[in-house]
Design an enzyme around this catalytic site. Sequence first.
Site, short mmCIF file in Angstrom:
data_model
loop_
_atom_site.label_atom_id
_atom_site.label_comp_id
_atom_site.label_asym_id
_atom_site.label_seq_id
_atom_site.Cartn_x
_atom_site.Cartn_y
_atom_site.Cartn_z
N ASP A 204 0.86 -1.20 0.00
CA ASP A 204 0.00 0.00 0.00
C ASP A 204 0.89 1.25 0.00
O ASP A 204 0.68 2.19 0.77
CB ASP A 204 -0.91 -0.01 1.23
CG ASP A 204 -2.11 0.94 1.09
OD1 ASP A 204 -2.48 1.29 -0.05
OD2 ASP A 204 -2.66 1.35 2.13
N LEU A 205 1.88 1.22 -0.88
CA LEU A 205 2.90 2.28 -0.86
C LEU A 205 2.45 3.47 -1.72
O LEU A 205 2.59 3.45 -2.93
CB LEU A 205 4.24 1.73 -1.37
CG LEU A 205 5.42 2.68 -1.17
CD1 LEU A 205 5.72 2.87 0.31
CD2 LEU A 205 6.65 2.19 -1.91
#
Length: 311
Positions: A204-205
Site C-alpha cells: 500500500d505504498l
Amino acid sequence: MRKDRKGVINQLPATFIYTVSSTFEGGQQWLANLPELITACEALWGLTVRPHFAGLSYNYVAPASMPDGTEIVLKLGVPREELTTEIEALRLYDGRAMCRLVDADAEQGILLLERLQPGHMLTAASDDEEATRIAAGVMRRLWRPLPEEHIFPSVSEWGDGLAKLRAEFGGTSGPFPARLVEMAESLFADLLASSAEPVLLHGDLHHYNILAAEREPWLAIDPKGVSGEPAYEVGALIRNPMPDIYGWSDLERVLARRFDILAELLELDRQRLVAWSVAQQVLSAWWEYEDLRNDDWRQTMTVAEILASAL
Ligand SMILES: Nc1ncnc2c1ncn2[C@@H]1O[C@H](COP(=O)(O)OP(=O)(O)O)[C@@H](O)[C@H]1O
Ligand SMILES: [Mg+2]
C-alpha cells in the site's frame, strides 16, 4: 478512566467512525472501548498519548512519548490479520526504508512505532514527478526476500477479490462496468502466470504512507505485507493521492509521466506496470464497495478507465 480521555469518542472524525463500524465486525464495540485501550497503553508502556493525527481512516493513530521522552506513534486497530501481517512486515523491514517497530501486541491490535519527523506526507513534494521519483527510491529499497516460511498473503489471493465481486452479483459484474471487470480478470491471470520471483511487498505504498524523516529524507509507514513480484507495487502509488487526483484535469498526462519515471527508475517493463495498475484499480474499486457499501468506488473506476486506455 482519566478525565481527559472521556472526550475521545466525541472528538473522533465522523468518517473514521463510519469506516471502522462499516468495515469491521465488532468495529462499534472496539470504538466504544478505545478510550480504555488508550489508557491501558499509557499504563503498560508509561506513555503520554497526545491528540490523534488528522485524517484517520481504518486505525486510531496518535503521537505519544515514552517515559524517557522518546517520541513514538501509537497505532491501534481492530485486531485482524491485516494488523498481524503489518507487524510482521515491520519486523522484517527492521527500519530499512521504513519506520521501526518499537513494540506490538497483535492480539490487542496495538503497535508502537518510531515517530518520523517532520512527518509530512509525500503530497508535500514540489511536484508530481518529484514525488514519483522519491516513491520509486523508497519502493526499490523496500523489496525484501521472503523468508521460507511466512504469514503474508500473496497478490494472487488479493486478486481473488474479483471472484468475490462476481459471487456478489450472481456471476455478473453488477453495477461495475463489465468490460473493465473482464479486463482485470484476464490481466490478473496473465500477470500472475508470467510473474517474476515474489518478494515481500509493502502492498500500500502511496503518498500518504511515505513521510519526511530524519534518518533518511523519506521513509515508509503502514505496510500491508504481501508476497508478489516487484512490478505489483506501483498500483497503490498510481491511484493516489486520493481523492485529490479525481480533480486533476491533466490526470491522463500525469499518469503517463509516472509510468515513464517508474519504468526507468525501477528498471521494469512499462507495459507491465500499466497492466498491473489497471487490474488493481478495478480490484480497489471492489474493495471500496465491499468495505463502504457506498458510491465511492465509481471515482476509482473512472481512473481505471483512463488507465485502461493507456494499455
Ligand atoms: N511512524 C509514524 N511517524 C509519524 N507519523 C505517523 C507514523 N505512522 C503514522 N503516522 C501518521 O498517522 C497517519 C495514519 O497512519 P497509518 O499507519 O497510515 O494508518 P492507516 O493504516 O489507518 O492508514 C499517517 O498518515 C501519518 O500522518
Ligand atoms: Mg496509511
